[in-house]
Design an enzyme around this catalytic site. Structure first.
Site, mmCIF file in Angstrom:
data_model
loop_
_atom_site.group_PDB
_atom_site.id
_atom_site.type_symbol
_atom_site.label_atom_id
_atom_site.label_comp_id
_atom_site.label_asym_id
_atom_site.label_seq_id
_atom_site.Cartn_x
_atom_site.Cartn_y
_atom_site.Cartn_z
ATOM 1 N N SER A 1 41.082 7.978 64.439
ATOM 2 C CA SER A 1 40.968 8.783 63.233
ATOM 3 C C SER A 1 42.358 9.255 62.784
ATOM 4 O O SER A 1 43.221 8.428 62.501
ATOM 5 C CB SER A 1 40.011 9.951 63.488
ATOM 6 O OG SER A 1 39.555 10.490 62.286
ATOM 7 N N ASP B 1 38.481 3.460 64.097
ATOM 8 C CA ASP B 1 37.539 3.999 63.113
ATOM 9 C C ASP B 1 38.154 4.903 62.055
ATOM 10 O O ASP B 1 37.665 6.014 61.807
ATOM 11 C CB ASP B 1 36.376 4.722 63.795
ATOM 12 C CG ASP B 1 35.134 4.671 62.903
ATOM 13 O OD1 ASP B 1 34.824 3.575 62.405
ATOM 14 O OD2 ASP B 1 34.483 5.714 62.702
ATOM 15 N N HIS C 1 31.400 7.687 65.054
ATOM 16 C CA HIS C 1 32.825 7.782 64.703
ATOM 17 C C HIS C 1 33.715 7.785 65.934
ATOM 18 O O HIS C 1 34.803 7.208 65.932
ATOM 19 C CB HIS C 1 33.058 9.048 63.876
ATOM 20 C CG HIS C 1 34.491 9.278 63.496
ATOM 21 N ND1 HIS C 1 35.271 8.323 62.890
ATOM 22 C CD2 HIS C 1 35.285 10.366 63.644
ATOM 23 C CE1 HIS C 1 36.475 8.809 62.674
ATOM 24 N NE2 HIS C 1 36.513 10.041 63.128
#
Length: 374
Positions: free
Chosen positions: A180, A206, A332
């Site tokens: 992220s 992700d 996620h």
């Protein structure tokens, strides 16, 4: 949440003593696609009662690294990292950077699995400022500069400080892996060429520019809807599992406690006030796709769904500019939900790009010196 964070700002600093270990940390509030992680899974009684796991189950050493004040752009800092050193100077070192609101322990299970797949490799899991590390400005106030430039410089400095602490003559071959926000940080560091020829490659987990920028519009809504505090660490772990923020109970036990700090009322509140970072959200991801494609070194992108690919990355993927791996069963937090599969993909990526393992043909001059016919 913001009021609590301000009230306990001093508590945050107190959680970073010169040497005693921090309570382990990890979080669900990284960026972008974590907001869509909703569900109704109810933890079993064994999941609710299971004790938190300790960082030493996954890393061999914990360091608090001091960076002295050097200039207006490089302030005094105390960085918190976990290290498992490589077996030799030529073995690769995986440098892991967590997402926004998370901590190094979001890579706990992954770190253990990668060592099974690559026994000689080392692991360095770092924590960003206000996520376990602290940076102060020249006046001694906590530095709230969360710009991508500051975060990538912090990453590079943590690596150099680790080198000094470990007494490495030079840096080992490096593979950067970021989840992220961490993906944006390692992409920026790779694009700037901080590591030169030491960088074998970098991987992003992700996050892509397009979907991240879209998701930021809803980030404050997500933050306002999650609990501000929890009565116990077990309740916090249970919440992460029940909402499917994390889908692996063991990872939740390892990472969630590190996301929280205890209040004077004996409740648990978030370590990082993500609302304070809002002025930097667009800075984190703007231009990330072009930087990812333009940096030197091999490139790996791991996603929880192909819908996260933006146009620039779709074109780059069709041109073979990076390796793409999709884990549709993960949320996620891919490296937490599926640590074994993530480690397997990263291990193959490292093996394929580790120049130290290449076997070159012998030189003609060496063959002649050995009296062999050429």
């Amino acid at each position: 949440m913001s009021d609590l964070a301000k009230t306990f700002a001093k508590t945050k600093l107190a959680a970073l003593p010169p040497e005693p270990p921090l309570p382990e940390e990890e979080d669900d509030s990284s960026s972008a696609s974590s907001m869509s992680s909703t569900g109704t899974i109810i933890p079993t009684s064994s999941q609710r009662s299971a004790p938190a796991l300790h960082w030493s189950d996954y890393f061999s050493q914990e360091f608090f690294l001091e960076r002295p004040f050097q200039s207006p752009n490089i302030n005094h800092a105390k960085f918190h990292v976990y290290v498992t050193p490589p077996s030799s100077a030529t073995a690769p070192l995986l440098v892991l950077h967590h997402g926004a609101g998370s901590t190094a322990l979001s890579f706990a299970l992954f770190a253990k699995e990668i060592r099974k797949a690559l026994p000689d490799a080392g692991v360095l899991a770092v924590e960003a400022r206000d996520h376990g590390s602290v940076v102060w400005d020249p006046q001694g106030k906590v530095d709230n500069n969360f710009s991508i430039d500051a975060l990538s410089q912090d990453l590079f400095d943590m690596l150099l400080l680790t080198q000094a602490r470990m007494s490495w003559k030079e840096l080992p071959p490096i593979v950067l892996i970021g989840h992220s926000l961490g993906g944006a940080v390692v992409t920026d560091a790779a694009n700037k060429g901080f590591l030169g020829k030491k960088l074998l490659g970098y991987g992003v987990i992700d996050v892509v520019e397009g979907s991240a920028m879209d998701a930021l519009k809803h980030m404050q809504t997500y933050l306002s809807n999650r609990p501000n505090t929890f009565p116990t660490l077990e309740a916090a772990v249970e919440w992460h599992i029940r909402t499917r923020t994390l889908r692996n109970p063991q990872s939740a036990r390892a990472s969630v406690p590190s996301l929280l700090l205890q209040t004077p009322e004996d409740r648990w509140t978030w370590r990082t006030n993500l609302s304070d970072t809002e002025p930097f959200w667009t800075d984190w991801f703007t231009g990330m796709s072009s930087k990812f494609l333009g940096g030197k070194g091999a490139k790996l992108l791991i996603l929880a769904g192909t819908d996260r690919l933006d146009t620039e990355l779709m074109i780059g993927q069709m041109q073979g500019k990076f390796q793409l791996q999709v884990f549709p069963a993960a949320g996620h937090f891919v490296q937490e939900d599926q640590p074994e599969k993530t480690a397997e993909v990263v291990a193959e990526f490292v093996k394929r790009n580790d120049r130290s393992t290449l076997i070159l043909p012998p030189k003609v001059s060496d063959l002649l010196a050995q009296g062999k016919k050429v």
